[in-house]
Design a protein around this motif. Structure first.
Motif, PDB file in Angstrom:
ATOM      1  N   THR A  63      14.601  43.442 -15.056  1.00  0.00           N
ATOM      2  CA  THR A  63      15.213  44.745 -15.332  1.00  0.00           C
ATOM      3  C   THR A  63      16.064  44.685 -16.599  1.00  0.00           C
ATOM      4  OG1 THR A  63      15.211  45.344 -12.989  1.00  0.00           O
ATOM      5  CG2 THR A  63      16.774  46.508 -14.415  1.00  0.00           C
ATOM      6  N   GLU A  64      16.769  43.579 -16.777  1.00  0.00           N
ATOM      7  CA  GLU A  64      17.594  43.441 -17.983  1.00  0.00           C
ATOM      8  C   GLU A  64      16.728  43.271 -19.228  1.00  0.00           C
ATOM      9  OE1 GLU A  64      21.016  43.306 -20.362  1.00  0.00           O
ATOM     10  OE2 GLU A  64      20.574  44.105 -18.358  1.00  0.00           O
ATOM     11  N   VAL A  65      15.617  42.544 -19.110  1.00  0.00           N
ATOM     12  CA  VAL A  65      14.701  42.429 -20.246  1.00  0.00           C
ATOM     13  C   VAL A  65      14.178  43.810 -20.634  1.00  0.00           C
ATOM     14  CG1 VAL A  65      12.513  41.476 -21.058  1.00  0.00           C
ATOM     15  CG2 VAL A  65      14.051  40.050 -19.717  1.00  0.00           C
ATOM     16  N   ARG A  66      13.855  44.638 -19.634  1.00  0.00           N
ATOM     17  CA  ARG A  66      13.399  46.007 -19.923  1.00  0.00           C
ATOM     18  C   ARG A  66      14.474  46.793 -20.667  1.00  0.00           C
ATOM     19  NH1 ARG A  66      11.671  45.455 -14.514  1.00  0.00           N
ATOM     20  NH2 ARG A  66       9.408  45.102 -14.451  1.00  0.00           N
ATOM     21  N   ARG A  67      15.704  46.616 -20.238  1.00  0.00           N
ATOM     22  CA  ARG A  67      16.796  47.350 -20.892  1.00  0.00           C
ATOM     23  C   ARG A  67      16.950  46.899 -22.340  1.00  0.00           C
ATOM     24  NH1 ARG A  67      22.097  47.256 -22.088  1.00  0.00           N
ATOM     25  NH2 ARG A  67      22.369  45.087 -21.460  1.00  0.00           N
ATOM     26  N   ILE A  68      16.840  45.592 -22.571  1.00  0.00           N
ATOM     27  CA  ILE A  68      16.942  45.058 -23.934  1.00  0.00           C
ATOM     28  C   ILE A  68      15.827  45.627 -24.803  1.00  0.00           C
ATOM     29  CG2 ILE A  68      16.701  42.947 -25.314  1.00  0.00           C
ATOM     30  CD1 ILE A  68      18.055  41.476 -22.892  1.00  0.00           C
ATOM     31  N   ALA A  69      14.610  45.640 -24.269  1.00  0.00           N
ATOM     32  CA  ALA A  69      13.467  46.157 -25.028  1.00  0.00           C
ATOM     33  C   ALA A  69      13.645  47.637 -25.336  1.00  0.00           C
ATOM     34  CB  ALA A  69      12.176  45.926 -24.247  1.00  0.00           C
ATOM     35  N   ARG A  70      14.127  48.367 -24.356  1.00  0.00           N
ATOM     36  CA  ARG A  70      14.327  49.812 -24.544  1.00  0.00           C
ATOM     37  C   ARG A  70      15.392  50.079 -25.598  1.00  0.00           C
ATOM     38  NH1 ARG A  70      15.087  50.729 -19.662  1.00  0.00           N
ATOM     39  NH2 ARG A  70      17.361  50.788 -19.600  1.00  0.00           N
ATOM     40  N   GLU A  71      16.495  49.378 -25.533  1.00  0.00           N
ATOM     41  CA  GLU A  71      17.577  49.576 -26.500  1.00  0.00           C
ATOM     42  C   GLU A  71      17.136  49.217 -27.922  1.00  0.00           C
ATOM     43  OE1 GLU A  71      21.531  48.749 -23.700  1.00  0.00           O
ATOM     44  OE2 GLU A  71      20.894  47.285 -25.208  1.00  0.00           O
ATOM     45  N   ALA A  72      16.345  48.142 -28.045  1.00  0.00           N
ATOM     46  CA  ALA A  72      15.919  47.696 -29.372  1.00  0.00           C
ATOM     47  C   ALA A  72      14.727  48.486 -29.884  1.00  0.00           C
ATOM     48  CB  ALA A  72      15.578  46.207 -29.332  1.00  0.00           C
ATOM     49  N   GLY A  73      13.998  49.131 -28.972  1.00  0.00           N
ATOM     50  CA  GLY A  73      12.834  49.917 -29.379  1.00  0.00           C
ATOM     51  C   GLY A  73      11.643  49.075 -29.773  1.00  0.00           C
ATOM     52  N   VAL A  74      11.512  47.869 -29.167  1.00  0.00           N
ATOM     53  CA  VAL A  74      10.379  46.980 -29.448  1.00  0.00           C
ATOM     54  C   VAL A  74       9.774  46.514 -28.128  1.00  0.00           C
ATOM     55  CG1 VAL A  74      11.374  46.174 -31.618  1.00  0.00           C
ATOM     56  CG2 VAL A  74      11.756  44.868 -29.527  1.00  0.00           C
ATOM     57  N   VAL A  75       8.528  46.063 -28.186  1.00  0.00           N
ATOM     58  CA  VAL A  75       7.885  45.452 -27.028  1.00  0.00           C
ATOM     59  C   VAL A  75       8.329  43.993 -26.951  1.00  0.00           C
ATOM     60  CG1 VAL A  75       5.682  44.755 -26.003  1.00  0.00           C
ATOM     61  CG2 VAL A  75       5.900  46.992 -27.105  1.00  0.00           C
ATOM     62  N   VAL A  76       8.743  43.579 -25.769  1.00  0.00           N
ATOM     63  CA  VAL A  76       9.176  42.206 -25.519  1.00  0.00           C
ATOM     64  C   VAL A  76       8.186  41.550 -24.560  1.00  0.00           C
ATOM     65  CG1 VAL A  76      10.970  40.728 -24.528  1.00  0.00           C
ATOM     66  CG2 VAL A  76      11.613  42.721 -25.895  1.00  0.00           C
ATOM     67  N   VAL A  77       7.728  40.352 -24.907  1.00  0.00           N
ATOM     68  CA  VAL A  77       6.895  39.544 -24.016  1.00  0.00           C
ATOM     69  C   VAL A  77       7.646  38.239 -23.774  1.00  0.00           C
ATOM     70  CG1 VAL A  77       4.693  38.351 -23.728  1.00  0.00           C
ATOM     71  CG2 VAL A  77       4.764  40.574 -24.875  1.00  0.00           C
ATOM     72  N   ALA A  78       7.902  37.929 -22.504  1.00  0.00           N
ATOM     73  CA  ALA A  78       8.720  36.758 -22.184  1.00  0.00           C
ATOM     74  C   ALA A  78       8.245  36.124 -20.885  1.00  0.00           C
ATOM     75  CB  ALA A  78      10.196  37.144 -22.070  1.00  0.00           C
ATOM     76  N   PRO A  98       8.369  50.093 -25.460  1.00  0.00           N
ATOM     77  CA  PRO A  98       7.850  51.446 -25.667  1.00  0.00           C
ATOM     78  C   PRO A  98       6.355  51.553 -25.331  1.00  0.00           C
ATOM     79  CG  PRO A  98       9.247  50.791 -27.502  1.00  0.00           C
ATOM     80  CD  PRO A  98       9.068  49.576 -26.653  1.00  0.00           C
ATOM     81  N   GLY A  99       6.042  52.294 -24.277  1.00  0.00           N
ATOM     82  CA  GLY A  99       4.661  52.527 -23.881  1.00  0.00           C
ATOM     83  C   GLY A  99       3.981  51.351 -23.217  1.00  0.00           C
ATOM     84  N   VAL A 100       4.711  50.270 -22.936  1.00  0.00           N
ATOM     85  CA  VAL A 100       4.106  49.060 -22.369  1.00  0.00           C
ATOM     86  C   VAL A 100       4.870  48.627 -21.124  1.00  0.00           C
ATOM     87  CG1 VAL A 100       3.628  46.608 -22.745  1.00  0.00           C
ATOM     88  CG2 VAL A 100       3.251  48.245 -24.594  1.00  0.00           C
ATOM     89  N   GLU A 101       4.140  48.359 -20.052  1.00  0.00           N
ATOM     90  CA  GLU A 101       4.707  47.754 -18.847  1.00  0.00           C
ATOM     91  C   GLU A 101       3.578  47.015 -18.144  1.00  0.00           C
ATOM     92  OE1 GLU A 101       7.381  46.213 -16.512  1.00  0.00           O
ATOM     93  OE2 GLU A 101       7.972  47.642 -18.075  1.00  0.00           O
TER      94      GLU A 101
END
Length: 265
Positions: A63-78, A98-101
């Motif tokens: 959930t925190e990774v999602r929040r980080i990705a949303r705030e930064a406006g980039v897709v995060v893969v971890a 953005p647009g990815v889950e």
């Protein structure tokens, strides 16, 4: 498409590793990346007891990774670990932004070189791709790089890029194997391969238990013609790369190995 590979050394504390994800994600976003990929075992390094740290995809770490990705406006893969039904864990890549889950569970487990990942990790079975800025991207993890059929499956699904987070085990010849295999997989499927490894722990001042895959660094971006376009050394670093997606089509016209296949799974 501009991408970022974050070559870090993670420790056993998921909260401390989240701080690395946050800092590196914002750096990648400020540099204009649409996507930032972190290594396998970003949540907690190998050598940690994985059962106690594993969380479901709707747990606080993801959930925190999602929040980080949303705030930064980039897709995060971890890379993270999720509970498996049989009491083991699953070695999972979380892809969010953005647009990815999506989530990919590592298919090929590292039962090699004296390490038995399957003792604590359950294997996945599904090929997973995501779409970032209109480009199809495949997901693979570490030991998967030894299995070319997965990368061809990404290409068959329309992927022009495969992301390969890893925590590569050190040892005689292992760096040569890492670099050779990453390039070979790009050639097998005529797509870009972006391979992001854990940084060499020694370069970060950390010891690794014997036979534990702690990473060797040398993350790289390889073009669909098998040439290395950018590479890091052993130490932590953030690699930024421009991936020319149209190059995949031009390479496949010259070397149509996918179209010329006679045997298919």
């Amino acid at each position: 498409m501009r991408i970022a590979l974050s070559q870090i050394t993670t420790g056993p504390d998921p909260a401390a590793n989240l701080a690395l994800v946050r800092e590196q994600t914002h750096r990648a976003a400020e540099a204009g990346a649409a996507l930032v990929a972190f290594p396998e075992a970003t949540m907690a390094c190998f050598g940690t007891r994985l059962g106690p740290v594993a969380e479901p995809l709707d747990g606080p770490w993801a959930t925190e990774v999602r929040r980080i990705a949303r705030e930064a406006g980039v897709v995060v893969v971890a890379g993270m670990f999720t509970p498996a039904a049989d009491g083991r864990v699953t070695n999972t890549l979380l892809a969010t932004g953005p647009g990815v889950e999506a989530a990919y569970d590592k298919i090929h487990l590292y039962d090699a070189f004296g390490f038995t990942e399957s003792a604590t990790v359950a294997a996945g079975s599904e090929v997973v791709t995501i779409e970032v800025d209109g480009a199809r991207v495949g997901l693979a993890t570490c030991y998967d790089v030894r299995f070319p059929e997965l990368f061809r499956a990404h290409a068959d699904a329309g992927a022009v890029l495969t992301l390969l987070p890893a925590s590569w085990g050190d040892g005689p010849g292992k760096r040569d194997q890492w670099e050779l295999l990453v390039r070979a997989r790009a050639l097998d499927a005529t797509l870009w391969v972006a391979a992001v490894d854990q940084a060499d722990p020694v370069a970060s001042g950390r010891a690794v238990p014997p036979k534990t895959p702690g990473g060797i660094g040398h993350s790289a971006v390889v073009g669909p013609d098998g040439t290395v376009r950018q590479r890091l050394g052993a130490a932590p670093g953030l690699l930024l790369a421009e991936v020319e997606l149209a190059e995949v089509e031009s390479v496949r016209k010259v070397v149509p190995v996918l179209a010329n296949r006679r045997l298919r799974a």
